[in-house]
Design a protein around this motif. Structure first.
Motif, PDB file in Angstrom:
ATOM      1  N   TYR A 106       0.800  -1.234   0.000  1.00  0.00           N
ATOM      2  CA  TYR A 106       0.000   0.000   0.000  1.00  0.00           C
ATOM      3  C   TYR A 106       0.835   1.288   0.000  1.00  0.00           C
ATOM      4  CZ  TYR A 106      -3.469  -3.527   0.370  1.00  0.00           C
ATOM      5  OH  TYR A 106      -4.199  -4.637   0.097  1.00  0.00           O
ATOM      6  N   ASP A 110      -7.852  -2.395  -9.872  1.00  0.00           N
ATOM      7  CA  ASP A 110      -8.618  -1.939  -8.703  1.00  0.00           C
ATOM      8  C   ASP A 110      -9.851  -1.138  -9.143  1.00  0.00           C
ATOM      9  OD1 ASP A 110      -8.539  -1.612  -5.658  1.00  0.00           O
ATOM     10  OD2 ASP A 110      -8.843   0.436  -6.365  1.00  0.00           O
ATOM     11  N   SER A 167     -14.447  -1.474  -8.848  1.00  0.00           N
ATOM     12  CA  SER A 167     -15.245  -0.546  -8.036  1.00  0.00           C
ATOM     13  C   SER A 167     -15.915   0.551  -8.871  1.00  0.00           C
ATOM     14  CB  SER A 167     -14.421   0.041  -6.897  1.00  0.00           C
ATOM     15  OG  SER A 167     -13.167   0.439  -7.343  1.00  0.00           O
ATOM     16  N   GLY A 178      -9.916   4.298   3.161  1.00  0.00           N
ATOM     17  CA  GLY A 178      -9.197   3.642   2.067  1.00  0.00           C
ATOM     18  C   GLY A 178      -9.656   4.213   0.736  1.00  0.00           C
ATOM     19  N   ASN A 210      -8.262   5.795  -1.523  1.00  0.00           N
ATOM     20  CA  ASN A 210      -7.381   5.568  -2.669  1.00  0.00           C
ATOM     21  C   ASN A 210      -7.196   6.845  -3.495  1.00  0.00           C
ATOM     22  OD1 ASN A 210      -7.271   3.598  -5.584  1.00  0.00           O
ATOM     23  ND2 ASN A 210      -5.834   3.353  -3.928  1.00  0.00           N
ATOM     24  N   ASP A 250      -6.882   7.811   4.377  1.00  0.00           N
ATOM     25  CA  ASP A 250      -6.002   6.817   3.745  1.00  0.00           C
ATOM     26  C   ASP A 250      -4.584   7.055   4.258  1.00  0.00           C
ATOM     27  OD1 ASP A 250      -4.695   5.045   1.784  1.00  0.00           O
ATOM     28  OD2 ASP A 250      -6.565   5.182   0.663  1.00  0.00           O
ATOM     29  N   LEU A 251      -3.681   6.158   3.872  1.00  0.00           N
ATOM     30  CA  LEU A 251      -2.283   6.274   4.298  1.00  0.00           C
ATOM     31  C   LEU A 251      -1.677   7.582   3.769  1.00  0.00           C
ATOM     32  CD1 LEU A 251      -1.134   2.641   3.475  1.00  0.00           C
ATOM     33  CD2 LEU A 251      -1.410   3.616   5.755  1.00  0.00           C
ATOM     34  N   GLN A 299      -0.403   7.531   0.264  1.00  0.00           N
ATOM     35  CA  GLN A 299      -1.388   7.365  -0.795  1.00  0.00           C
ATOM     36  C   GLN A 299      -2.186   8.646  -1.024  1.00  0.00           C
ATOM     37  OE1 GLN A 299      -1.664   4.887  -2.763  1.00  0.00           O
ATOM     38  NE2 GLN A 299      -3.549   5.539  -3.778  1.00  0.00           N
ATOM     39  N   VAL A 326      -3.941   8.833   7.585  1.00  0.00           N
ATOM     40  CA  VAL A 326      -3.990   8.009   8.803  1.00  0.00           C
ATOM     41  C   VAL A 326      -3.658   6.558   8.455  1.00  0.00           C
ATOM     42  CG1 VAL A 326      -6.493   7.548   8.529  1.00  0.00           C
ATOM     43  CG2 VAL A 326      -5.473   7.334  10.778  1.00  0.00           C
ATOM     44  N   ASN A 327      -2.975   5.896   9.369  1.00  0.00           N
ATOM     45  CA  ASN A 327      -2.819   4.450   9.246  1.00  0.00           C
ATOM     46  C   ASN A 327      -3.870   3.815  10.146  1.00  0.00           C
ATOM     47  OD1 ASN A 327      -2.167   1.768   9.378  1.00  0.00           O
ATOM     48  ND2 ASN A 327       0.039   2.124   9.382  1.00  0.00           N
ATOM     49  N   LEU A 328      -4.856   3.217   9.544  1.00  0.00           N
ATOM     50  CA  LEU A 328      -5.995   2.715  10.321  1.00  0.00           C
ATOM     51  C   LEU A 328      -5.655   1.456  11.118  1.00  0.00           C
ATOM     52  CD1 LEU A 328      -8.613   3.585   7.640  1.00  0.00           C
ATOM     53  CD2 LEU A 328      -8.714   4.397   9.982  1.00  0.00           C
ATOM     54  N   SER A 372     -15.039   0.943   0.444  1.00  0.00           N
ATOM     55  CA  SER A 372     -15.211   0.159  -0.778  1.00  0.00           C
ATOM     56  C   SER A 372     -13.923  -0.604  -1.045  1.00  0.00           C
ATOM     57  CB  SER A 372     -15.520   1.110  -1.939  1.00  0.00           C
ATOM     58  OG  SER A 372     -15.246   0.493  -3.158  1.00  0.00           O
ATOM     59  N   GLN A 373     -14.042  -1.898  -1.213  1.00  0.00           N
ATOM     60  CA  GLN A 373     -12.876  -2.758  -1.472  1.00  0.00           C
ATOM     61  C   GLN A 373     -11.721  -2.380  -0.546  1.00  0.00           C
ATOM     62  OE1 GLN A 373     -13.595  -3.559  -6.154  1.00  0.00           O
ATOM     63  NE2 GLN A 373     -11.515  -3.102  -5.640  1.00  0.00           N
ATOM     64  N   PHE A 374     -12.036  -2.194   0.714  1.00  0.00           N
ATOM     65  CA  PHE A 374     -11.015  -1.762   1.667  1.00  0.00           C
ATOM     66  C   PHE A 374     -10.707  -2.869   2.683  1.00  0.00           C
ATOM     67  CE2 PHE A 374     -10.201   0.392   5.838  1.00  0.00           C
ATOM     68  CZ  PHE A 374      -8.906   0.782   5.549  1.00  0.00           C
ATOM     69  N   CYS A 428      -8.293  -5.785   2.335  1.00  0.00           N
ATOM     70  CA  CYS A 428      -6.837  -5.567   2.431  1.00  0.00           C
ATOM     71  C   CYS A 428      -6.285  -6.060   3.774  1.00  0.00           C
ATOM     72  CB  CYS A 428      -6.488  -4.089   2.312  1.00  0.00           C
ATOM     73  SG  CYS A 428      -7.031  -3.327   0.806  1.00  0.00           S
ATOM     74  N   PHE A 429      -7.120  -6.650   4.615  1.00  0.00           N
ATOM     75  CA  PHE A 429      -6.665  -6.973   5.976  1.00  0.00           C
ATOM     76  C   PHE A 429      -7.023  -8.399   6.380  1.00  0.00           C
ATOM     77  CE2 PHE A 429      -7.644  -2.456   5.610  1.00  0.00           C
ATOM     78  CZ  PHE A 429      -6.394  -1.923   5.882  1.00  0.00           C
TER      79      PHE A 429
HETATM   80  C1  SAM Z   1      -7.922  -1.695  -2.683  1.00  0.00           C
HETATM   81  S1  SAM Z   1      -7.711  -0.017  -2.336  1.00  0.00           S
HETATM   82  C2  SAM Z   1      -9.375   0.565  -2.177  1.00  0.00           C
HETATM   83  C3  SAM Z   1      -9.775   1.368  -3.296  1.00  0.00           C
HETATM   84  C4  SAM Z   1     -11.036   2.158  -3.301  1.00  0.00           C
HETATM   85  N1  SAM Z   1     -11.693   2.339  -2.039  1.00  0.00           N
HETATM   86  C5  SAM Z   1     -11.943   1.544  -4.344  1.00  0.00           C
HETATM   87  O1  SAM Z   1     -13.071   1.198  -4.033  1.00  0.00           O
HETATM   88  O2  SAM Z   1     -11.481   1.408  -5.495  1.00  0.00           O
HETATM   89  C6  SAM Z   1      -7.250  -0.027  -0.659  1.00  0.00           C
HETATM   90  C7  SAM Z   1      -6.917   1.323  -0.104  1.00  0.00           C
HETATM   91  O3  SAM Z   1      -6.708   1.163   1.294  1.00  0.00           O
HETATM   92  C8  SAM Z   1      -5.597   1.932   1.686  1.00  0.00           C
HETATM   93  N2  SAM Z   1      -5.003   1.333   2.888  1.00  0.00           N
HETATM   94  C9  SAM Z   1      -4.372   0.146   2.982  1.00  0.00           C
HETATM   95  N3  SAM Z   1      -3.922  -0.046   4.241  1.00  0.00           N
HETATM   96  C10 SAM Z   1      -4.313   1.044   4.955  1.00  0.00           C
HETATM   97  C11 SAM Z   1      -4.155   1.430   6.296  1.00  0.00           C
HETATM   98  N4  SAM Z   1      -3.495   0.642   7.158  1.00  0.00           N
HETATM   99  N5  SAM Z   1      -4.682   2.607   6.693  1.00  0.00           N
HETATM  100  C12 SAM Z   1      -5.343   3.399   5.818  1.00  0.00           C
HETATM  101  N6  SAM Z   1      -5.527   3.090   4.526  1.00  0.00           N
HETATM  102  C13 SAM Z   1      -5.006   1.926   4.088  1.00  0.00           C
HETATM  103  C14 SAM Z   1      -4.675   1.861   0.487  1.00  0.00           C
HETATM  104  O4  SAM Z   1      -3.736   2.922   0.491  1.00  0.00           O
HETATM  105  C15 SAM Z   1      -5.655   1.918  -0.677  1.00  0.00           C
HETATM  106  O5  SAM Z   1      -5.893   3.236  -1.070  1.00  0.00           O
END
Ligand code: SAM
Length: 360
Positions: free
Chosen positions: A148, A166, A170, A193, A195, A216-217, A220, A242-244, A260-262, A265-266
């Motif tokens: 990310y 990506d 979405s 997130g 993006n 978002d990070l 990013q 922010v780092n969530l 959305s599609q966030f 990632c975890f």
């Molecule tokens: C797959 S993209 C989501 C894209 C967008 N929401 C969409 O629907 O197309 C994931 C997003 O989550 C963000 N992200 C990943 N880890 C994160 C974290 N720990 N804290 C905040 N944002 C984070 C990434 O930088 C990226 O922009």
């Protein structure tokens, strides 16, 4: 089209022994066949055949028009026959349905380019990634813990294919999700997130009453800020770096918390932790809206296959511990974090589900 939640195809053997051994060979040779198709596309072989529809083209004409040696052309044609990308009719080579989709279907193109430009080399590290829970394949691009913070620095081709992949999914669902969110009459939306700001800008352009903040990070958020400025939407959309995963405090002005599609990632543990943090900070009457791809909710087998295959990218390159989940996993995580699902809406765009949730 499958019936909703019809997973019966996965509960039984679907192949005869003869079909199964052919399928096994396709898998045994799949990286080689994949690169062969890449050559057929890039060298114009498929598009040359495409011009002739069901008539097909004679070998002499193909030799004359495709800029490869006769040896290379004959070899690729034989491979394409074995893959049923093309077929022979009256000594003419005809582009078949698979060839047509490889050439013209946008989802196939986006998946193909993502595999080639982002995943191909990295996938040699998959076994290590699965054993260690770390994205070992990311080392082909640089020294990062997750992909990310690296997104804005990936090589140009890889970055383009990552964002196209990506956004492809979405982007098509935003217009379909929009009326469900607008109905909630939001004044302030948090886009977690967010993006490159695509949803925030879409929403701002279609609902003049709402403000949006992208969380978002820090690495990013710069890309989002540039896009928002270019669109002249700075007065409506703000950004909150922010780092969530490590934050302990969040702002709490929003009446809609959108993701959305966030969460894919975890890991499950991290999803519960992020949802719990949101639960702690959001107003009691605010709404949590999650737009996600669940492999069990796909109406077509191509969708479920694409999601389960893409999950290996999460293991090998993204962060080593996430994936596209079965919807029941999200229900469990939401429950653990103190939410209940009020509305569960399937079939948005290319296979998205929208979960509209409230605090319990
Ligand atoms: C797959 S993209 C989501 C894209 C967008 N929401 C969409 O629907 O197309 C994931 C997003 O989550 C963000 N992200 C990943 N880890 C994160 C974290 N720990 N804290 C905040 N944002 C984070 C990434 O930088 C990226 O922009």
């Amino acid at each position: 089209m499958r019936k909703k939640n019809d997973l019966s195809r996965y509960n039984r053997e679907i192949y005869s022994a003869l079909d199964a051994i052919t399928e096994a060979q396709k898998i045994a040779f799949s990286p080689i066949l994949f690169q062969a198709v890449q050559c057929m596309r890039n060298e114009g072989l498929l598009s040359y055949l495409d011009q002739f529809n069901q008539q097909g083209a004679k070998i002499e004409d193909i030799y004359h028009n495709v800029k490869l040696s006769t040896y290379a052309i004959q070899l690729l044609l034989d491979v394409a026959l074995s893959m049923h990308i093309i077929y022979l009719k009256d000594n003419h080579y005809v582009l078949g349905k698979v060839g047509h989709y490889l050439l013209h279907d946008e989802m196939t193109r986006v998946n193909f380019d993502f595999t080639q430009d982002v995943c191909y080399e990295a996938m040699l590290h998959l076994q290590d990634a699965l054993k260690t829970g770390k994205p070992s394949g990311l080392s082909v691009f640089g020294d990062w813990k997750t992909i990310y913070p690296a997104l804005s620095q990936l090589p140009e081709k890889a970055q383009k294919s990552w964002f196209e992949f990506d956004h492809f999914y979405s982007d098509r669902s935003f217009p379909l999700a929009f009326p469900h969110i607008k109905k909630l009459k939001p004044k302030h939306i948090y886009d977690l997130g967010g993006n490159t700001g695509k949803w925030a800008m879409y929403y701002a352009n279609h609902d003049p009453d709402a403000k949006i903040t992208i969380l978002d990070l820090p690495e990013q958020i710069k890309l989002a800020e540039d896009n928002i400025e270019q669109a002249g939407l700075q007065s409506r959309i703000s950004c909150y770096p922010v780092n969530l995963l490590t934050a302990t405090v969040l702002p709490n002005q929003a009446d809609i918390w959108w993701m959305s599609q966030f969460l894919d990632c975890f890991s499950e543990e991290q999803i519960v932790s992020i949802l719990s943090l949101i639960h702690q900070h959001m107003h009691d009457d605010a709404t949590l809206c999650i737009m996600e791809l669940f492999w069990d909710r796909q109406p077509f087998e191509a969708g479920a296959l694409s999601l389960n295959a893409s999950s290996l990218y999460f293991s090998c390159l993204a962060n080593g511990n996430s994936r596209f989940y079965h919807s029941k996993v999200f229900y469990q995580c939401l429950n653990k974090a103190g939410f209940h699902v009020e509305q569960d809406i399937d079939g948005l765009g290319f296979g998205h589900t929208l979960l509209i949730c409230k605090k319990r």
